[in-house]
Design a protein around this motif. Structure first.
Motif, short mmCIF file in Angstrom:
data_model
loop_
_atom_site.label_atom_id
_atom_site.label_comp_id
_atom_site.label_asym_id
_atom_site.label_seq_id
_atom_site.Cartn_x
_atom_site.Cartn_y
_atom_site.Cartn_z
N SER A 76 43.41 -2.80 24.00
CA SER A 76 43.70 -1.38 23.91
C SER A 76 42.46 -0.60 23.45
O SER A 76 42.13 0.45 24.00
CB SER A 76 44.85 -1.13 22.94
N ALA A 96 45.06 11.59 23.66
CA ALA A 96 45.78 10.69 22.75
C ALA A 96 47.27 11.02 22.74
O ALA A 96 48.11 10.12 22.78
CB ALA A 96 45.18 10.78 21.34
N ARG A 100 50.23 8.53 24.16
CA ARG A 100 51.31 8.10 23.27
C ARG A 100 52.68 8.44 23.88
O ARG A 100 53.57 7.59 23.92
CB ARG A 100 51.14 8.82 21.92
N ASP A 101 52.81 9.66 24.38
CA ASP A 101 54.08 10.07 24.99
C ASP A 101 54.40 9.21 26.22
O ASP A 101 55.53 8.80 26.42
CB ASP A 101 54.02 11.55 25.39
N GLN A 104 55.42 5.60 25.31
CA GLN A 104 56.75 5.51 24.72
C GLN A 104 57.82 6.07 25.65
O GLN A 104 58.96 6.28 25.22
CB GLN A 104 56.75 6.20 23.35
N LEU A 131 53.84 -2.14 20.05
CA LEU A 131 53.42 -0.75 20.25
C LEU A 131 52.40 -0.32 19.20
O LEU A 131 51.43 0.36 19.50
CB LEU A 131 54.64 0.18 20.16
N LYS A 132 52.61 -0.75 17.96
CA LYS A 132 51.69 -0.41 16.87
C LYS A 132 50.29 -0.92 17.16
O LYS A 132 49.30 -0.26 16.85
CB LYS A 132 52.18 -1.02 15.56
N LEU A 135 48.63 1.28 19.74
CA LEU A 135 48.36 2.64 19.30
C LEU A 135 47.32 2.74 18.19
O LEU A 135 46.75 3.81 17.96
CB LEU A 135 49.66 3.32 18.86
N TRP A 138 44.11 4.46 18.84
CA TRP A 138 44.38 5.89 19.11
C TRP A 138 44.64 6.64 17.81
O TRP A 138 44.26 7.81 17.69
CB TRP A 138 45.56 6.02 20.06
N VAL A 139 45.29 5.99 16.87
CA VAL A 139 45.49 6.60 15.55
C VAL A 139 44.13 6.85 14.90
O VAL A 139 43.88 7.92 14.34
CB VAL A 139 46.38 5.71 14.66
N GLU A 142 42.51 9.82 16.61
CA GLU A 142 43.12 11.09 16.17
C GLU A 142 42.67 11.45 14.76
O GLU A 142 42.38 12.62 14.47
CB GLU A 142 44.65 10.99 16.23
#
Ligand code: ZN
Length: 156
Positions: A76, A96, A100-101, A104, A131-132, A135, A138-139, A142
């Motif tokens: 990722s 980002a 994410r949208d 999910q 998923l974590k 992401l 990406w966290v 952000e």
């Protein structure tokens, strides 16, 4: 929480993910970055770090993304690193949020068109516990953008 066994990654998307896992892109650290952040998931030990250097137009000119942990976070992080060049901090934030949208399932599949190769990560939807992992980079991105914008003030 124990990690689930490594996922069976099949098909084209599985190949893309394994390729990024084995040959991570933009892994070198960028010196004197404008945007940077480090994010840790204490439950599984996954780690993601991001450094971005902007050019005089405020667009990403150099990308560094490092990760540690399972194959999914490493893939990722590498896939993300290929999607950032030339973008402004605002565009990074938008990407980002859209990723994410989409991941999910909150966007129609057609929205994946603009995701620049990130579609391969949809295989993780069968493994919600991962998923974590997907992401985390990406966290970090952000986080980095947020603190960059806070430093720059409202004029951005
Ligand atoms: Zn993980």
């Amino acid at each position: 929480m124990p990690q689930p066994p490594d996922m069976p990654l099949e098909g084209l998307y599985g190949q893309i993910i394994m390729d990024h896992y084995r040959h991570p892109r933009h892994r070198a650290t960028v010196a004197n970055p404008d945007i940077q952040a480090r994010e840790l998931n204490p439950f599984c030990g996954d780690l993601a770090e991001v450094q971005l250097k902007l050019d005089s137009h405020g667009r990403v000119a150099q990308t560094g993304v490092q990760s540690q942990g399972c194959s999914i976070i490493q893939a990722s992080a590498s896939l993300m690193s290929e999607a950032l060049a030339g973008k402004t901090p605002k565009e990074l934030e938008a990407l980002a949020a859209r990723f994410r949208d989409w991941l999910q399932g909150r966007l129609p599949e057609a929205a994946a068109e603009g995701l620049e190769g990130l579609q391969a990560l949809q295989v993780v939807r069968q493994y919600p516990v991962r998923l974590k992992c997907v992401l985390l980079p990406w966290v970090a991105l952000e986080e980095g953008v947020r603190s960059y914008c806070a430093r720059r003030g409202p004029k951005g």
